[in-house]
Design an enzyme around this catalytic site. Structure first.
Site, mmCIF file in Angstrom:
data_model
loop_
_atom_site.group_PDB
_atom_site.id
_atom_site.type_symbol
_atom_site.label_atom_id
_atom_site.label_comp_id
_atom_site.label_asym_id
_atom_site.label_seq_id
_atom_site.Cartn_x
_atom_site.Cartn_y
_atom_site.Cartn_z
ATOM 1 N N THR A 13 0.827 -1.209 0.000
ATOM 2 C CA THR A 13 0.000 0.000 0.000
ATOM 3 C C THR A 13 0.866 1.265 0.000
ATOM 4 O O THR A 13 0.723 2.134 -0.867
ATOM 5 C CB THR A 13 -0.908 0.004 1.253
ATOM 6 O OG1 THR A 13 -1.625 -1.224 1.262
ATOM 7 C CG2 THR A 13 -1.870 1.162 1.255
ATOM 8 N N GLU A 129 9.742 10.027 9.375
ATOM 9 C CA GLU A 129 8.522 10.833 9.536
ATOM 10 C C GLU A 129 7.261 9.987 9.388
ATOM 11 O O GLU A 129 6.276 10.174 10.122
ATOM 12 C CB GLU A 129 8.518 11.949 8.476
ATOM 13 C CG GLU A 129 7.334 12.866 8.543
ATOM 14 C CD GLU A 129 7.338 13.723 9.798
ATOM 15 O OE1 GLU A 129 8.189 14.594 9.929
ATOM 16 O OE2 GLU A 129 6.471 13.505 10.662
ATOM 17 N N GLY A 134 1.100 8.865 10.177
ATOM 18 C CA GLY A 134 0.979 8.870 8.714
ATOM 19 C C GLY A 134 1.456 10.151 8.079
ATOM 20 O O GLY A 134 2.642 10.487 8.132
ATOM 21 N N ASP A 201 0.510 -0.608 18.411
ATOM 22 C CA ASP A 201 0.909 0.308 17.339
ATOM 23 C C ASP A 201 1.021 1.747 17.880
ATOM 24 O O ASP A 201 2.000 2.451 17.608
ATOM 25 C CB ASP A 201 -0.134 0.231 16.212
ATOM 26 C CG ASP A 201 0.126 1.221 15.105
ATOM 27 O OD1 ASP A 201 1.060 0.994 14.322
ATOM 28 O OD2 ASP A 201 -0.601 2.235 15.029
ATOM 29 N N LYS A 205 4.407 4.370 18.357
ATOM 30 C CA LYS A 205 4.461 5.765 17.905
ATOM 31 C C LYS A 205 4.697 6.721 19.082
ATOM 32 O O LYS A 205 5.460 7.684 18.978
ATOM 33 C CB LYS A 205 3.159 6.121 17.181
ATOM 34 C CG LYS A 205 2.957 5.306 15.894
ATOM 35 C CD LYS A 205 1.532 5.418 15.385
ATOM 36 C CE LYS A 205 1.309 4.599 14.119
ATOM 37 N NZ LYS A 205 -0.111 4.463 13.755
HETATM 38 N N1 HSE Z 1 -2.462 0.628 11.589
HETATM 39 C C1 HSE Z 1 -2.072 1.989 11.648
HETATM 40 C C2 HSE Z 1 -3.299 2.826 12.009
HETATM 41 C C3 HSE Z 1 -1.505 2.411 10.324
HETATM 42 O O1 HSE Z 1 -4.413 2.319 11.952
HETATM 43 O O2 HSE Z 1 -3.131 3.974 12.370
HETATM 44 C C4 HSE Z 1 -0.663 3.625 10.363
HETATM 45 O O3 HSE Z 1 0.447 3.496 11.199
#
Ligand code: HSE
Length: 436
Positions: A13, A129, A134, A201, A205
């Site tokens: 993607t 970054e 994102g 996740d 971050k």
């Molecule tokens: N799985 C992550 C989200 C993708 O849903 O934010 C972007 O890091």
């Protein structure tokens, strides 16, 4: 000047989005970077697969090592994810003297200290970054735009899938599994979606954001992580009745004793802008001592929003190819020999307010018992909501408290759950006012 040559690892993607953005905006990008930026090589597990991008002119291979070791490639873009093969490839690229751009938050959060040390020794850049939020340029903003500030705290909705699920639950009463399947179809969710819904996740971050905000080494293992799977529609509704929204928030706060580093569902006053960030969108609120609160909003996932961040890093790296390594922006914002040893606090030492949902027998004295226990450990109540029992069932009591140490709240919850008149476990959701 010749275009800079880029090798891409991963054509999924984000890889496809990166090829498309670089081709579509080639002229603008060259005007910004001072020279063209061209993908010459790409590695993919299946080179015959149908893709969202046109790979004409790119040498394709199934072996990423071929790309990493190609002498003509100057920058490696790592988009394969995970922290096994990706770590090996990134370290190999650095050994070959190549700069690296990655969207891999797990890799940076878990192995960033090692990777940055090696990159510094070899005089190459590792840009990331796209690893956080994102398309929002939050790394650039915190690392460079806020460089004058002592960052006090930051709070972020940094997982689009989790935010999409909570939003759909609130707005449409949608089923958890259906919303998750939709997020997977749209390419937002991680390969293992438990990373999204359990907060892993977001913890990757947040770990990265905390390091560049406070100048501390990456410490993913110390990040407290709680998912959204226990949040019920009732909690969402009760929170709304009290003027709050439930968001899956990553919170990093500097205190005198250390750094709070935590991801968990959180009640936020509905009047805050960040409480109104819905769907797959991300937002990060950063409080600096000079600038005050600043808010960054945008798409946190998806092909082109993430490619936007990848390509911005490619432009940045291209511009600084000729800059002496000593004069480049440090990977973690602070000079590597100036990182602080401020510890990450255990949850018992974290201070926050709470939403408590308690199932209680509907009889005299129960509420008095609950409030006495809270009072005994020094917890002050901000609001109470009682829901009448339906039929023979228990009454539901919702309490909002003022800020208290989590250790004290643990004590109070244990004492309340031990009362005969209380059934089941108390639902605890942390609450942050996020006021300036
Ligand atoms: N799985 C992550 C989200 C993708 O849903 O934010 C972007 O890091």
């Amino acid at each position: 000047m010749d275009p800079v040559k880029v090798g891409l690892l991963g054509l999924g993607t984000v890889g496809g989005g990166t090829v498309n953005v670089l081709k579509r905006n080639a002229e603008e990008i060259a005007r910004r970077a001072g020279r063209g930026v061209v993908i010459t090589h790409a590695a993919s597990r299946d080179i015959n697969k149908q893709r969202i991008c046109d790979t004409t002119g790119i040498t394709l291979t199934t072996d990423p090592q071929v790309v990493v070791s190609d002498p003509g490639v100057q920058i490696i873009v790592e988009l394969i994810g995970g922290d096994g093969l990706a770590r090996e490839l990134v370290l190999a690229a650095i050994e070959h003297g190549k700069h690296v751009v990655t969207a891999n938050k797990a890799l940076i959060a878990k192995h960033g200290n090692e990777i940055f040390a090696r990159a510094q020794e070899k005089g190459v850049m590792v840009a990331f970054e796209a690893a956080v939020a994102g398309g929002i340029p939050i790394i650039k903003a915190v690392r460079e735009g806020l460089a004058a500030n002592r960052v006090e705290w930051l709070a972020g909705i940094i997982n689009g899938t989790g935010n999409f699920i909570l939003t759909e639950m609130r707005d449409n009463g949608s089923d958890f599994a259906d919303v998750l399947a939709e997020a997977q179809r749209l390419g937002y969710a991680e390969a293992d979606p438990t990373f999204d819904v359990e907060g892993i996740d977001a913890a990757h971050k947040l770990t990265i954001l905390a390091s560049i905000a406070f100048g501390i080494p990456l410490q993913f293992e110390a990040c407290f992580t709680e998912g959204i799977t226990r949040i019920t529609r009732e909690d969402v509704n009760y929170a709304e009745e009290l003027g709050y929204r439930i968001k899956h928030l990553g919170m990093a706060r500097r205190t005198n004793k250390g750094v709070e580093l935590r991801v968990h569902p959180t009640l936020i006053p509905e009047r805050r802008l960040i409480a109104n960030v819905d769907g797959v969108m991300n937002a990060v609120l950063v409080k600096g001592d000079a600038v005050g609160p600043t808010l960054y909003y945008g798409a946190g996932a998806g092909a082109e929003p993430t490619a936007s961040a990848v390509v911005a890093d490619l432009v940045d790296v291209t511009r600084t190819l000729t800059v002496d390594p000593e004069n480049r922006v440090p990977h973690l914002a602070f000079q590597p020999d100036a990182l602080s040893e401020l510890p990450i606090l255990p949850m018992a030492a974290v201070e926050t307010a709470y939403y408590l949902r308690i199932q209680a027998a509907d009889k005299p004295g129960v509420l008095a018992d609950v409030t006495r226990i809270l009072g005994d450990v020094g917890i002050s109540i901000e609001a109470i909501l009682q829901k009448e029992p339906v039929g023979d069932s228990d009454a539901t009591i919702i309490l909002l408290t003022h800020r208290v140490l989590e250790g004290q709240m643990d004590q109070a919850i244990a004492a309340i759950e031990a009362l005969d008149s209380i059934s089941g476990e108390i639902m605890r959701i942390r609450l942050e006012t996020l006021s300036a």
